[in-house]
Design an enzyme around this catalytic site. Structure first.
Site, short mmCIF file in Angstrom:
data_model
loop_
_atom_site.label_atom_id
_atom_site.label_comp_id
_atom_site.label_asym_id
_atom_site.label_seq_id
_atom_site.Cartn_x
_atom_site.Cartn_y
_atom_site.Cartn_z
N MET A 32 55.73 79.84 -35.50
CA MET A 32 55.96 81.25 -35.83
C MET A 32 56.32 82.04 -34.58
O MET A 32 55.66 81.96 -33.56
CB MET A 32 54.70 81.81 -36.51
CG MET A 32 54.80 83.28 -36.88
SD MET A 32 56.12 83.57 -38.08
CE MET A 32 56.59 85.23 -37.63
N ASN B 74 56.07 85.10 -33.46
CA ASN B 74 55.45 86.38 -33.11
C ASN B 74 55.89 86.83 -31.72
O ASN B 74 55.94 86.04 -30.79
CB ASN B 74 53.93 86.23 -33.08
CG ASN B 74 53.41 85.43 -34.25
OD1 ASN B 74 53.57 85.83 -35.38
ND2 ASN B 74 52.85 84.27 -33.98
N HIS C 102 64.01 77.16 -31.28
CA HIS C 102 64.17 78.02 -32.46
C HIS C 102 63.29 79.26 -32.36
O HIS C 102 63.77 80.39 -32.51
CB HIS C 102 63.83 77.20 -33.71
CG HIS C 102 63.96 77.96 -34.99
ND1 HIS C 102 65.09 77.92 -35.77
CD2 HIS C 102 63.11 78.81 -35.62
CE1 HIS C 102 64.91 78.70 -36.82
NE2 HIS C 102 63.72 79.25 -36.76
N GLU C 103 62.01 79.04 -32.11
CA GLU C 103 61.09 80.20 -32.07
C GLU C 103 61.44 81.11 -30.90
O GLU C 103 61.40 82.34 -31.02
CB GLU C 103 59.63 79.76 -31.98
CG GLU C 103 59.17 78.79 -33.08
CD GLU C 103 59.53 79.21 -34.48
OE1 GLU C 103 59.62 80.41 -34.75
OE2 GLU C 103 59.75 78.31 -35.34
N1 B3K Z 1 59.57 82.43 -39.36
C1 B3K Z 1 58.64 81.34 -39.44
C2 B3K Z 1 58.32 80.90 -40.83
C3 B3K Z 1 57.33 81.74 -41.51
C4 B3K Z 1 56.99 81.17 -42.85
C5 B3K Z 1 56.23 82.07 -43.75
N2 B3K Z 1 55.84 81.43 -44.96
C6 B3K Z 1 59.10 80.15 -38.68
C7 B3K Z 1 60.53 80.11 -38.35
O1 B3K Z 1 61.39 79.93 -39.18
O2 B3K Z 1 60.84 80.27 -37.21
ZN ZN Z 2 62.92 80.67 -37.91
#
Ligand code: B3K
Ligand code: ZN
Length: 866
Positions: free
Chosen positions: A269, A271, A303-304
Site C-alpha cells: 500500500m 500510503n 509500483h508503490e
Molecule cells: N493501492 C493498493 C491496493 C489497495 C487495495 C484495497 N483493497 C496497492 C496498489 O495497487 O498499489
Molecule cells: Zn497500485
C-alpha cells in the site's frame, strides 16, 4: 433472510457529486493500545463555497464515540446523529472545528482494514474505505487535508512509531509511555493515511534527489527478518533513481519508510511516505526467495513508490477512476522492470498475465469496464481489468504518441492536478493537448467491457499481384468502434520483411496503423506471392486476433519475427492448436518448432523456457463457449508427455549443459539458466526412465537457491516420486518458523494433482499450519488448491468444490476481501459440463444465507446472475 449487504445501494458514477464539506486540516492523536485505542480528531471543516451550506455527514464504522464538540462546545445528544455508517450533524452555519474522541479495538480487527494487530505490532490499511474504521471523516478520495499526527504508546512494546510525512518530534512522557509527532505537508485523502507502531528494526540508506533533497530511506521489519530487507532497500533506491531519470519525478519528503507486515490482505500500500507491505514483497535472500520473487519484489517496491506521483500527489476524484492511478502506475512499474532488465521478457510476462487473468475475467460474469459504471463494494474492483487492462490503455497512449509527447502529456497532467483529484478525462486531455491529437474516440476504451476481437481476412490475387487484408473489429458496442493502434508487418517467402506502407494507410509510424472504424481494408501491390502477415507486435492493443493461421505459418512466424512477444505468441498459438485441434498438423509443427528452439544455444534460455511452456487450462479456456475440464486437462497432460518423449535427448543434454551457470548465483544469466534447466527437469520427470526420482532428488539436494529447491520439490511431489516425502520433510525442517517459506511448501502440497489431494488439503486445514486470519496462508492453501489443482478441485463428484464452499463463510466472517477473492475462482462455472454446473448452482445458492459481507454478496450475486 435479508442481510445488510443485500440492501446496500449500488453506487453509480453518474451520481457523482462534489463533496459538500472539505477538511482543510486534520489533527489526529492516537493513544495506542491493542485492546482499546483512543483517537482524538480535530478537523478544520469548510463548506463548499459554491453551494448553500449542507448538513455534515462523516463516515464512521465500528467506532465508539466518547466525545464530540464543535468549536469547543460539546454537542448535546439531539444535535447530532450517530448510526452504523457515520455521524450526521444537521445544522451548521459555516466553517468550524469538529472535535471527536472515539475508541476502537485493533486486536479484534480481523478484516485488516483500519487499525489492526499483526504479530504484536499495530498497522493500518485504509484504501479504499478503511479510514472510517479509525475516526469520523469524509472518507472519499476527493477530500484532501494536511495531516498532523501524534502517536502515544508504551515504549517497550512499541519503540518505533511511524506515520506519514516528516518526523517532527519524539520523546518520553511522564506516564512511562513515549510519543512521536509527524507532519505531512502534502494534502492527501484519508485512504493514504497510515501509522505503524511496533518493535521493529530497519536497514537504511541515504538518497539525494535530483532537486538536492536529502532523504533517509528505511525498510523496517521484525528483528528476525531485518537481514532479509537489503534487497528491498536496493530496489527502493533503484526505483527512486529511475523515476527521476525516466519521468522527471522526484521524492518530496525527508524520509521514506517502508514496513513489512506478515498479515496483509493485498500486496502492498502506497500510503504517503509510509508504504506498508505484505512481507512477501519485502523479505528476500537466496535461501528464502525465488528468482520470480526477487523480480516481483522489485516491481512491487517500484509500483508503490511510483504511486507517490501517480496516486498520491495526484489522486482520484472518485473510486470509479481507480484505474487512473492503478493502470498508470502498473504501466510505470512495467517500464521500470523493462528498462532495468530484459524488455522482451518483461513484455512476455505481462502479456501472459493479461491473457491468463484479464482476458479470462472478461470472458465471465465478473467482466467490467476499466472504469466501472457502478459498484456495491469498491474493494471488489481491484481487478486484473482495472490494473492490467488499465495499464494496456496507458501503453496504447504511449504507442500512439511516442515517448516524447507521452512524457510531455504526463508532465502536464502532474502539473495541472498536483495536490488535487483527477479523472480519466483529465489524463487523456493532457495527452491530447501535448500531442495535438484527437483522443475523444480513444476514451471509449475505459467505458466498454470485454476483450475486443479483430477478425482478419486475407485475399491474394496472383493475377494482379495484389494482396488485400480486411480487418473487422468486434467490441462491446458495434455502434462505437474503438480507436486501436495496430502494429503489423509482412514477410516474404525468404523471411524478409516487406517494407512497404499499404497504399490505403498513412501509418502513424512504420509498422503501425490506427483502426477507427468497424472495418478497415489494407491493400499491398506488386507482390509475387502471398505475404505472411504478423500483427500486434509487443501486443499493441489488448485485443484477440482472430486470424486463421496455418500451423506452418505460425512456425515460420516463430522464426522470422524479430519481436520476442510475437514469436512467443506464435508458439503459444501453435500449442493451443495442437491441444484443441488434434486433427490439424499443429502437433508436428509444434514438435519441430520446440525442438529447434531447445537446440538453439544462441537463444536466451529464459526466452526458450517461456516459448516452450504450454498454456494452462484457464488460458486455453478463455474463448471456449463450453469447458470440458477433464478433456482439456488430459489433452494437456498427453501433450506434455509427448513433448517429453520427443525431446528426451535434447532435454537431458541441455539440463547438464545449463547446470554450471544455473548454480552460479542470483544474476540474470544464472536465473535464465535455472528457468530453462527447471523446465527440462519438469519435462524429463514425465519419462519412465526417471521414475525413481533420482535426478529430481539430486537437483533438490544440490540446489543452492530456493528457485531450484522449490522446482525440484514440486517435481517430486507432483509426479509422486519416491523421494518426495523425504524432500518435503527436509524442506519443512529447513524453513520451520518462517511463514513465507512455509507458505511455499503448503502451496505445493495443495497444488499436487494426485489421488488423495483432497485429503491432503483437508489435513492441512485441520493441522497446525492453518491460520485463517493470515491472508497469505489462506492463499497458499485454498488459493493454490482452487487455482492450480485442476483434477482435485474440479473432481467430478464435487468434493473439491464442497471443500472450498464450506470455508468461504468462515473466511467471510474473518476477512471479507479474502473471501470475496476466493469466491471469484468460480468465475467460469456456467461454462462447465452439466454435472459440475448443477453442483455449483446448488453450492453457490446455498452459500447465500451464510455470507455476511457486502464484498462476498456482490461477487456471489454476479456469479449467479443469469
Ligand atoms: N493501492 C493498493 C491496493 C489497495 C487495495 C484495497 N483493497 C496497492 C496498489 O495497487 O498499489
Ligand atoms: Zn497500485
Amino acid at each position: 433472510m435479508t442481510t445488510v449487504a443485500e440492501t446496500d445501494p449500488e453506487i453509480r458514477l453518474a451520481d457523482y457529486q462534489p463533496p459538500p464539506w472539505r477538511v482543510r486540516h486534520a489533527r489526529l492523536e492516537f493513544d495506542l493500545d491493542p485492546a482499546a485505542t483512543t483517537v482524538t480528531a480535530t478537523l478544520a471543516l469548510e463548506p463548499d463555497p459554491d453551494r448553500p451550506v449542507q448538513p455534515l455527514r462523516l463516515d464512521g464504522e465500528e467506532l465508539e464515540l466518547l466525545e464530540i464538540a464543535i468549536d469547543g462546545r460539546p454537542l448535546a445528544p439531539g444535535e447530532y446523529r450517530h448510526d452504523a455508517t457515520g455521524l450526521h450533524i444537521e445544522r451548521l452555519s459555516g466553517a468550524c472545528e469538529l472535535h471527536t474522541v472515539v475508541r476502537i479495538v485493533p486486536q479484534a480487527n480481523t478484516r485488516l482494514e483500519g487499525l489492526y494487530v499483526s504479530r504484536g505490532a499495530l498497522f493500518t490499511q485504509c484504501e479504499a474505505e478503511g479510514f472510517r474504521r479509525i475516526t469520523f471523516f469524509p472518507d472519499r478520495p476527493d477530500v484532501s487535508a494536511v495531516f498532523d499526527v501524534v502517536l502515544r504508546a508504551d515504549r517497550a512494546r512499541y519503540p518505533v512509531l511511524l506515520s506519514n510525512g516528516d518526523p517532527v518530534e519524539q520523546g518520553g512522557m511522564s506516564d512511562g509511555r513515549h510519543f512521536a509527532r509527524w507532519h505531512d505537508p502534502h494534502p492527501k485523502p484519508s485512504y493514504l493515511f497510515a501509522l505503524v507502531a511496533g518493535d521493529l528494526q530497519r536497514v537504511s540508506a541515504p538518497f539525494t534527489t535530483m532537486e538536492g533533497r536529502r532523504v533517509e530511506v528505511n525498510v523496517w521489519a521484525e528483528a528476525a527478518d531485518v537481514a532479509r530487507c537489503e534487497y528491498a532497500l536496493g530496489a527502493t533506491l533503484r526505483a527512486m533513481e529511475w523515476d527521476e531519470r525516466r519521468f522527471g519525478r522526484a521524492y518530496d519528503l525527508s524520509v521514506f519508510n517502508i514496513v513489512a507486515a506478515q498479515d496483509f490482505t493485498m500486496g502492498a500500500m502506497e500510503n504517503k511516505g509510509l508504504n506498508i507491505f505484505n512481507a512477501r514483497y519485502i523479505l528476500a535472500d537466496i535461501d528464502t526467495a525465488t528468482d520470480e520473487d526477487f523480480l516481483a519484489i522489485e516491481s512491487v517496491i517500484g509500483h508503490e513508490y511510483f504511486h507517490n506521483w501517480s496516486g498520491d500527489r495526484v489522486t482520484l476524484r472518485d473510486w470509479f477512476q481507480l484505474s487512473l492511478k492503478e493502470g498508470l502506475t502498473v504501466f510505470r512499474d512495467q517500464e521500470f522492470t523493462a528498462d532495468l532488465h530484459s524488455r522482451g521478457l518483461k513484455r512476455i510476462e505481462d502479456v501472459r498475465v493479461l491473457k491468463s487473468r484479464q482476458f479470462v475475467e472478461d470472458a465471465g460474469p465478473l467482466s467490467h469496464p476499466v472504469r466501472p459504471a457502478s459498484y456495491r463494494e469498491i474493494n471488489n474492483f481491484y481487478t486484473a481489468t482495472v490494473y492490467e487492462k488499465g495499464a494496456e490503455l496507458v501503453r496504447m497512449l504511449h504507442t500512439l504518441l511516442g515517448e516524447g509527447a507521452f512524457r510531455r502529456g504526463l508532465d502536464a497532467y502532474f502539473a495541472a492536478h498536483d495536490g488535487g483529484a483527477a479523472t480519466v478525462e483529465d489524463l487523456v486531455a493532457a495527452m491530447a493537448q501535448a500531442s495535438g491529437r484527437d483522443l475523444s474516440q480513444f476514451l471509449r476504451w475505459w467505458e466498454q467491457p470485454g476483450t475486443p476481437r479483430i477478425e482478419v481476412h486475407e485475399d491474394f490475387d496472383p493475377a494482379s499481384c495484389s494482396y488485400t487484408l480486411t480487418l473487422r473489429q468486434h467490441g462491446a458496442d458495434p455502434q462505437k468502434p474503438l480507436h486501436i493502434p495496430l502494429a503489423l508487418a509482412f514477410y516474404d517467402a525468404a523471411g524478409q520483411r516487406i517494407v512497404r506502407v499499404p497504399e490505403t494507410d498513412a501509418a502513424t509510424r512504420p509498422g503501425l496503423i490506427e483502426l477507427r472504424d468497424s472495418e478497415h481494408v489494407l491493400r499491398l501491390h506488386g507482390l509475387a506471392e502471398k505475404p505472411l502477415p504478423a500483427f500486434l507486435q509487443g501486443l499493441s492493443a489488448p485485443v484477440r486476433l482472430d486470424m486463421a493461421y496455418r500451423p506452418d505459418e505460425l512456425a515460420r512466424l516463430a522464426q522470422v519475427e524479430p519481436d520476442p512477444l510475437t514469436r512467443w505468441e506464435a508458439m503459444q498459438r501453435l500449442a493451443r492448436m495442437a491441444l484443441l485441434e488434434p486433427a490439424s498438423d499443429a502437433l508436428d509443427a509444434l514438435l519441430q518448432a520446440q525442438a529447434a528452439l531447445l537446440d538453439d544455444p544462441q537463444a536466451n534460455p529464459a526466452f526458450v523456457a517461456e516459448c516452450l511452456a504450454i498454456p494452462d487450462v484457464w488460458d486455453l479456456s478463455s474463448d471456449l463457449a463450453q469447458l470440458d475440464i477433464d478433456a482439456i486437462w488430459q489433452a494437456r497432460e498427453a501433450l506434455l508427455e509427448r513433448l517429453a518423449r520427443n525431446q528426451a535427448r535434447t532435454l537431458d543434454a541441455r539440463y547438464w549443459a545449463l547446470s554450471a551457470q544455473a548454480l552460479e548465483g542470483l544474476d540474470a544469466a544464472s536465473a535464465a539458466a535455472r528457468s530453462l534447466r527447471n523446465l527440462c527437469l519438469q519435462r524429463l520427470s514425465r519419462l519412465p526412465a526417471e521414475i525413481d526420482g533420482a535426478r529430481a532428488y539430486a537437483h533438490f539436494t544440490g540446489a543452492n537457491t530456493l528457485t531450484d529447491r522449490i522446482a525440484a520439490l514440486g517435481v517430486l511431489l507432483h509426479r509422486g516420486l519416491t523421494p518426495a516425502p523425504t524432500a518435503l520433510r527436509m524442506f519443512a525442517q529447513r524453513h520451520s518458523g518462517d511463514a513465507l517459506t512455509t507458505d511455499k511448501w503448503l502451496a505445493l502440497l495443495a497444488s499436487t494433482p494426485r489421488a488423495g489431494a483432497l485429503d491432503t488439503v483437508a489435513a492441512l486445514l485441520a493441522g497446525p499450519h492453518w491460520q485463517p486470519t493470515n491472508p497469505n496462508r489462506v492463499r497458499a492453501v485454498l488459493g493454490a488448491f482452487a487455482r492450480n489443482n485442476v483434477p482435485a478441485f474440479h473432481r467430478a463428484d464435487g468434493a473439491g468444490y464442497a471443500l472450498l464452499l464450506k470455508q468461504i463463510p468462515v473466511l467471510d466472517a474473518i476477512n471479507p476481501q479474502v473471501a470475496a477473492r476466493l469466491l471469484s475462482v468460480f468465475e467460469h462455472w456456467r461454462r462447465f459440463d452439466p454435472g459440475r454446473r448443477a453442483q455449483l448452482s446448488r453450492g453457490l445458492q446455498a452459500l447465500h444465507p451464510q455470507l455476511r459481507s457486502r464484498d462476498s454478496h456482490e461477487v456471489l450475486a454476479r456469479l449467479l446472475q443469469p
